[in-house]
Motif scaffolding. Structure first.
Motif, PDB file in Angstrom:
ATOM      1  N   VAL A 108      69.999  28.874  57.612  1.00 36.12           N
ATOM      2  CA  VAL A 108      69.198  29.009  58.838  1.00 36.12           C
ATOM      3  C   VAL A 108      67.809  29.490  58.449  1.00 36.12           C
ATOM      4  O   VAL A 108      67.666  30.503  57.751  1.00 36.12           O
ATOM      5  CB  VAL A 108      69.846  30.004  59.820  1.00 36.12           C
ATOM      6  N   LEU A 109      66.778  28.771  58.902  1.00 33.20           N
ATOM      7  CA  LEU A 109      65.392  29.134  58.625  1.00 33.20           C
ATOM      8  C   LEU A 109      64.697  29.522  59.930  1.00 33.20           C
ATOM      9  O   LEU A 109      64.680  28.750  60.886  1.00 33.20           O
ATOM     10  CB  LEU A 109      64.646  27.967  57.978  1.00 33.20           C
ATOM     11  N   ALA A 110      64.165  30.737  59.936  1.00 35.89           N
ATOM     12  CA  ALA A 110      63.320  31.177  61.050  1.00 35.89           C
ATOM     13  C   ALA A 110      61.904  31.274  60.494  1.00 35.89           C
ATOM     14  O   ALA A 110      61.573  32.212  59.764  1.00 35.89           O
ATOM     15  CB  ALA A 110      63.794  32.526  61.579  1.00 35.89           C
ATOM     16  N   ILE A 111      61.075  30.306  60.811  1.00 43.02           N
ATOM     17  CA  ILE A 111      59.756  30.216  60.185  1.00 43.02           C
ATOM     18  C   ILE A 111      58.750  31.176  60.821  1.00 43.02           C
ATOM     19  O   ILE A 111      57.707  31.474  60.240  1.00 43.02           O
ATOM     20  CB  ILE A 111      59.256  28.755  60.248  1.00 43.02           C
ATOM     21  N   ASP A 112      59.093  31.691  62.002  1.00 41.24           N
ATOM     22  CA  ASP A 112      58.227  32.668  62.665  1.00 41.24           C
ATOM     23  C   ASP A 112      59.116  33.647  63.427  1.00 41.24           C
ATOM     24  O   ASP A 112      59.643  33.334  64.505  1.00 41.24           O
ATOM     25  CB  ASP A 112      57.253  31.972  63.621  1.00 41.24           C
ATOM     26  N   LEU A 113      59.295  34.851  62.862  1.00 43.31           N
ATOM     27  CA  LEU A 113      60.184  35.827  63.479  1.00 43.31           C
ATOM     28  C   LEU A 113      59.675  36.275  64.851  1.00 43.31           C
ATOM     29  O   LEU A 113      60.469  36.689  65.703  1.00 43.31           O
ATOM     30  CB  LEU A 113      60.333  37.058  62.573  1.00 43.31           C
ATOM     31  N   ALA A 114      58.381  36.175  65.051  1.00 45.26           N
ATOM     32  CA  ALA A 114      57.819  36.654  66.322  1.00 45.26           C
ATOM     33  C   ALA A 114      58.214  35.774  67.492  1.00 45.26           C
ATOM     34  O   ALA A 114      58.292  36.245  68.644  1.00 45.26           O
ATOM     35  CB  ALA A 114      56.295  36.733  66.211  1.00 45.26           C
ATOM     36  N   THR A 115      58.483  34.499  67.231  1.00 43.84           N
ATOM     37  CA  THR A 115      58.764  33.573  68.338  1.00 43.84           C
ATOM     38  C   THR A 115      60.162  32.967  68.293  1.00 43.84           C
ATOM     39  O   THR A 115      60.611  32.406  69.290  1.00 43.84           O
ATOM     40  CB  THR A 115      57.735  32.429  68.337  1.00 43.84           C
ATOM     41  N   ASP A 116      60.860  33.062  67.150  1.00 39.13           N
ATOM     42  CA  ASP A 116      62.185  32.449  67.040  1.00 39.13           C
ATOM     43  C   ASP A 116      63.146  33.153  67.994  1.00 39.13           C
ATOM     44  O   ASP A 116      63.314  34.379  67.935  1.00 39.13           O
ATOM     45  CB  ASP A 116      62.691  32.557  65.593  1.00 39.13           C
TER      46      ASP A 116
END
Length: 860
Positions: free
Chosen positions: A327-335
């Motif tokens: 699992v890739l969350a490329i932007d923790l602020a918006t995921d």
């Protein structure tokens, strides 16, 4: 040359004089194809005097352009054969000359050295392009002058793209240590020696590549640097990833705790991938997360993760564990998966997270391996290669942790009933004694099933095991939650009764006797059972654990002598070795002296073809008064009273005598296995005694196999190992019995002179359906195969068990599926029947097999 000659060939005298002074060979040919002029340069080139060639046909010079019917303008590099037979490379330029028609002049230059130099350079370029190392040549300012094909393949830049670019501008990136390269260049410029460095550089696509760079300088005659040469090896996988494997394998070999292994792994990963923050989380059987490693993460963040339950929207790690895929969350602020959890990581500057599940061999997710990034980004190719290596290493480490935890559980619990075993019981009894209040009592009861051997012999060991499990359940039902029940082994159980005096303990014993009066249902059969119980009291009878256990054991034997299915308390007349133990010891001494012991033989069958592999000789004792005495009782007794060495040597002599008898009768039995006590291996002369016994019976050493347990090398290890090596040097085989039930390090096994491993029969129970038993059996088979040992499985009672073992690659099986332990005559009858059955099976297969062509039979 005279003026007349000049006129003859229509060439001005000054021009001819100039030709004479030329370094090149100059040849003039007239219209009749005769050589009219041959200068000094031509003499040197052809190695002949002009007088020898002037006036002759031009073909003598070996130039194809002079052999043509009509000359034509010509310019080329050719191979020229001189009159003396030598060959050179030459450039030839042919054109008309002078006023006379048909006159031509040829300018010929020896370019042999230039041609050879070009060939060498071409070969060097070809070699350079064939190597898998990248080659870079720069000027002193590090501007690129040459790159080979491997450079283009490694970094993605063509030769033209790299040309004239500065190396550091082309390959350096955010984490490249430019200062180290500058220092190396400065040393070279100052006249220093060549050097090597490991550097993180970047490809045209931005991928990180670790290279090992060997850098040297090309200098002129004055020692000045003219060019700098670099030879680059891609060590991304060959070294950096291998270092991860070495780190984990070394830590496992040193039995480093799993938390330290995880910490070391994460720290090493962060060294070779300096742009990531690494984390390893364990996922327990309940789906909860527990941090194992994350040295660069704040401790409060790791604590916040501990105990979190995995789920479809639980950050990257919880989601990866839940779905079983990265699992890739490329932007923790918006995921959205991170919204409830992103405050802490964002506060410490982490912007992206890529998590990969770590799976066990059975497919369970047992951990997650995560990379955090300080910028919103996806993993690079290098990161993916690191993770591919790390998930396998993490799985190995965590499965090893789980296996050790299971081994620890097995070390303190009985594998069949799940009850505390002998080691754990001692701990529990000691704890109970330490916590016993003044004026209180503790009752310790030893319980031994009556006639349990009859169940095993008539219904098989599987039925016996089922009986023990049902017995444990009935016993537990008669006890309070605070009472402790354990199994010593075989059919012996121990009951610890806190706050019980003699009257209360007698009441419990009577209740157990009544509970066992009802028959047990084993499959379609009802089995009657009873037990003999011996009881000792703390502190009335003794105040130490060993004495209490001896007293309860002695009281139990009194109960058996009293007719079984009853209980007895320890009494003063049982002190010391106890009356019953003395009687049993005396009876055993008489049995040895009067040769009243006997051996029974159980066949061992090869799984590959059903042929007999050998037999195991098992000691038996039938006493006229005591009846059939179990080996589980008289073998420990023999060890305690110093009779075990006599029994061991008697067993070997008797087994060898029987082998000789069978072989003389024409029964082909490859070998016999004899069980020895660890005490036997303390005898430094054991190998000498074996050699004498074998010589006495004229048997080869490979006809004898000695079965030992881990106890043989756990105590007095140096002496035991020396004895074992002497036995193997003699040619007698050594078999490690009950392998898989011990708690010693597997690393020790590789250094023991063992030829055979035996899987304990306790693992055969439900092996076709019990994942734990299957895993242990598989591990033992794999260990045996890797060490070149024969693997034998005991206690095989069903065809399903045999089939599973055969598919695992287990070499040999023994058990009730084929036969119990038999007296010699009964074994002979069994062997004849078995051979006949095998022969019928072979004939049956031949009968249904398709006929071979006659030609095939003749060729065979």
């Amino acid at each position: 040359m005279s003026a007349h000659d000049c006129a003859a060939i229509g060439t001005p005298e000054l021009l001819l004089a100039a030709f004479e002074q030329a370094d090149d060979g100059v040849v003039i040919v007239d219209g009749a194809r005769r050589i009219a002029h041959f200068n000094a340069g031509a003499e040197r080139l052809w190695k002949c005097a002009r007088a020898d060639v002037l006036g002759q046909d031009a073909s003598v010079l070996g130039l194809d352009c002079f052999r043509a019917d009509r000359f034509a303008p010509f310019r080329d590099e050719v191979s020229l054969t001189r009159p003396d037979g030598s060959r050179i490379r030459a450039t030839v330029s042919l054109s008309s000359v002078g006023s006379e028609p048909g006159h031509h002049v040829a300018f010929v230059r020896d370019v042999t050295e230039d041609a050879e130099r070009r060939v060498r350079i071409g070969l060097l370029n070809a070699v350079s392009d064939q190597t898998n190392r990248a080659v870079i040549i720069t000027d002193p300012e590090l501007n690129i002058r040459y790159t080979n094909a491997s450079f283009s393949s490694m970094f993605g830049y063509s030769c033209d793209e790299a040309q004239e670019r500065r190396v550091t501008d082309l390959l350096a990136g955010r984490h490249t240590k430019i200062k180290a390269l500058a220092k190396l260049r400065k040393r070279l410029m100052a006249g220093g020696e060549s050097g090597e460095a490991e550097v993180l550089v970047y490809s045209k696509d931005g991928d990180e590549i670790w290279v090992s760079a060997r850098i040297d300088a090309f200098r002129d005659r004055k020692g000045r640097v003219k060019h700098i040469f670099a030879l680059l090896d891609d060590i991304t996988e060959s070294k950096q990833l291998r270092s991860l494997q070495q780190l984990i394998m070394g830590s496992l070999a040193d039995e480093v705790p799993i938390a330290q292994i995880a910490d070391r792994l994460c720290r090493r990963v962060e060294q070779i991938a300096p742009d990531v923050v690494c984390s390893l989380l364990h996922v327990d059987a309940g789906g909860k997360i527990h941090p194992l490693g994350g040295p660069s993460l704040p401790e409060d963040y790791s604590r916040a993760l501990d105990g979190a339950v995995i789920g479809p929207d639980v950050g990257s790690c919880g989601s990866a564990a839940y779905y079983g895929k990265p699992v890739l969350a490329i932007d923790l602020a918006t995921d959205p998966r991170w919204l409830p959890y992103n405050a802490m990581p964002l506060a410490i500057g982490l912007r992206a997270c890529w998590s990969t599940p770590v799976k066990a061999k059975d497919g369970r997710v047992i951990a997650t391996f995560a990379f955090y990034y300080r910028e919103s980004r996806a993993p690079s190719r290098w990161h993916r290669r690191i993770v591919d290596a790390c998930v396998s290493l993490a799985a190995l480490a965590i499965e090893r942790k789980e296996a050790r935890a299971e081994i620890a559980r097995l070390a303190y619990h009985d594998i069949l009933t799940g009850l505390p075993n002998r080691a754990q019981l001692r701990h529990l009894i000691m704890s109970a004694i330490d916590s016993c209040q003044a004026g209180s009592h503790i009752a310790l009861a030893f319980l031994d099933l009556d006639h349990f051997k009859d169940v095993n012999d008539t219904l098989g060991h599987a039925a016996g095991d089922e009986l023990l499990v049902l017995l444990a359940q009935r016993l537990r039902a008669q006890l309070r939650p605070c009472d402790m029940l354990g199994r010593l082994g075989g059919d012996e159980f121990v009951i610890l009764l806190p706050d019980h005096d003699a009257e209360a303990a007698a009441s419990v014993a009577e209740g157990i006797t009544q509970a066992l009066a009802s028959p047990l249902q084993l499959g379609a059969k009802q089995v009657q059972m009873s037990a003999s119980i011996g009881i000792s009291l703390y502190p009335d009878h003794a105040t130490d654990i060993d004495t209490l256990m001896q007293q309860a054991d002695a009281a139990m034997y009194k109960a058996k002598l009293a007719g079984r299915s009853t209980h007895r308390f320890f009494s003063a007349d049982m002190s010391g070795l106890t009356e019953q133990r003395l009687e049993l010891t005396a009876a055993l001494r008489r049995a040895i002296a009067e040769d009243a012991l006997n051996l029974r033989y159980q066949p061992q069958i090869r799984t590959v073809d059903g042929a007999i592999h050998g037999v195991e000789a098992l000691s038996r004792w039938h006493d006229a008064v005591l009846g059939e005495v179990s080996p589980a009782k008289f073998i420990p007794l023999a060890e305690e009273c110093g009779l075990i060495e006599q029994i061991g040597l008697w067993s070997i002599r008797e087994a060898c005598r029987q082998m000789v008898s069978w072989r003389r009768a024409g029964l082909n039995i490859p070998s016999v296995s004899v069980n020895l006590s660890p005490i036997n291996f303390r005898d430094v002369h054991l190998a000498t005694r074996l050699a004498a016994i074998l010589a006495e019976h004229d048997l080869p050493p490979n006809a004898l196999m000695l079965e030992i347990t881990e106890g043989a090398f756990m105590q007095e290890r140096a002496v035991a190992l020396e004895t074992m090596r002497a036995i193997r040097k003699l040619g007698v085989g050594l078999s490690l019995d009950d392998f898989g039930t011990g708690f010693s390090s597997l690393s020790r096994l590789a250094h023991l002179p063992i030829r055979e491993l035996k899987i304990d029969r306790s693992f055969m129970r439900d092996i076709e359906s019990d994942a734990g038993a299957m895993a242990i059996a598989t591990a033992v088979v794999r260990v045996g195969q890797s060490l070149g040992m024969t693997v034998v499985a005991e206690g095989v009672e069903t065809e399903a068990q045999r089939k599973v073992l055969a598919e695992l690659g287990c070499d040999v099986v023994q058990g009730f599926l084929y036969a119990p332990a038999l007296a010699p005559v009964a074994f002979e009858r069994w062997l004849i029947d078995h051979c006949a059955e095998q022969a019928r099976a072979i004939l049956g297969r031949l009968a249904v097999a398709p006929s071979e062509p006659k030609s095939a039979k003749r060729s065979t």
